[in-house]
Design an enzyme around this catalytic site. Sequence first.
Site, mmCIF file in Angstrom:
data_model
loop_
_atom_site.group_PDB
_atom_site.id
_atom_site.type_symbol
_atom_site.label_atom_id
_atom_site.label_comp_id
_atom_site.label_asym_id
_atom_site.label_seq_id
_atom_site.Cartn_x
_atom_site.Cartn_y
_atom_site.Cartn_z
ATOM 1 N N LYS A 155 -5.760 0.546 42.178
ATOM 2 C CA LYS A 155 -4.477 -0.142 42.325
ATOM 3 C C LYS A 155 -4.474 -1.418 41.499
ATOM 4 O O LYS A 155 -5.500 -1.843 40.974
ATOM 5 C CB LYS A 155 -4.228 -0.462 43.808
ATOM 6 C CG LYS A 155 -5.306 -1.297 44.455
ATOM 7 C CD LYS A 155 -5.062 -1.469 45.939
ATOM 8 C CE LYS A 155 -6.183 -2.288 46.575
ATOM 9 N NZ LYS A 155 -5.944 -2.556 47.998
ATOM 10 N N TYR B 121 -5.627 -33.269 29.301
ATOM 11 C CA TYR B 121 -4.508 -33.771 30.086
ATOM 12 C C TYR B 121 -4.984 -34.579 31.301
ATOM 13 O O TYR B 121 -5.945 -34.209 31.979
ATOM 14 C CB TYR B 121 -3.649 -32.609 30.590
ATOM 15 C CG TYR B 121 -2.773 -31.974 29.537
ATOM 16 C CD1 TYR B 121 -1.801 -32.716 28.877
ATOM 17 C CD2 TYR B 121 -2.914 -30.625 29.219
ATOM 18 C CE1 TYR B 121 -0.986 -32.127 27.921
ATOM 19 C CE2 TYR B 121 -2.101 -30.022 28.260
ATOM 20 C CZ TYR B 121 -1.142 -30.788 27.616
ATOM 21 O OH TYR B 121 -0.338 -30.198 26.664
#
Length: 355
Positions: free
Chosen positions: A34, A252
């Site tokens: 899945k 950042y």
Amino acid sequence: MIRAQAVIDRAALAHNLQRVRDHAPGCRVYAAVKADGYGHGATTVAHALHQADGFAVSSLDEALQLRWAGIEQPIAILSQMLDAESCATAAEHALEIVIFHDAQVEALAASAGRPIRIWVKLDSGMHRLGFACERADEIAQRLQALPGVQIMGWLTHFACADDPDDGLTDRQLRAFKDATRGRAGDRSMANSAAVLAWPDAHGDVVRPGIMLYGSSPIHDRSAHVLDLRPVMHLSAPLIARQTIAAGEPIGYGATWRTPETMPVGVIGIGYGDGYPRHAPSGTPVLIGGRRVPLIGRVSMDMITVDLRGAADVRIGERATLWGPGLPADEIAAAAGTIAYELFCRLTPRVRFSLA
């Protein structure tokens, strides 16, 4: 220069399937593919696992994808609420569906009586999907009264099989065995963790998932100890390097500063490719055969690493983000998540290839 690349090792898949059989001899194996084969490519995985006895998916769409790719083994749909039309489609393509709710029984009754194979899911204590164990008689009678319905067997799912010391699995196992005692059909209980740690739960059909992809389902046992081989090798190139003076910020937010004048590398992968944005400084990256720590925040397209331990690596050299030599479980632990999520969150920017 190829940026982020995931190489899928089909021989590792076959090896891991054999490890399932080693631990659960005599059981049929329905391999869980899945979520696009846990992010590895469902059809690629299914073809590589051609010796599996069947496959388990989440939805009708996932099952049809495998059928259209030429997969002929049994395919069980685990967790979709199918209506009458979908039940008819499942029957047409010889799919097996898991029944876990009264609405599905009603859908089967309305699906024109086509021959269809089903599994009945009982809630043995996880309290997610399944009929209460005390309703087993009632549900069996209702299903047996429907034309064309063949009950393949009885199924449940464990909540805590990854912890061999947790008593819930024993309680679930007893509840399921009590509810199904004397009933016709196979028993399917074991996920990867139960395959490895709960031999009494093997039953007739096991449904391994994460162990097939080379990740450990047991919280205190590594994939290496379990002899599971990594299937996905995620890599990206070193695209820049420079020497940064002491005390300078990296990335950042300036969350990390250089403790001394040092080489800093930039690797061409980021959260836009599916690398976890929340991976902290110190998360290991493998380059030039050596581990180096991630430093600063993960960007959309790049991560920065401390190259003091691999000062001789060159531009274009590929770094392993997880794979051989750097377990996905270790990266997941550093990022506060699980390997399932790492695998499933890779984006279409990552180029896949086969080994």
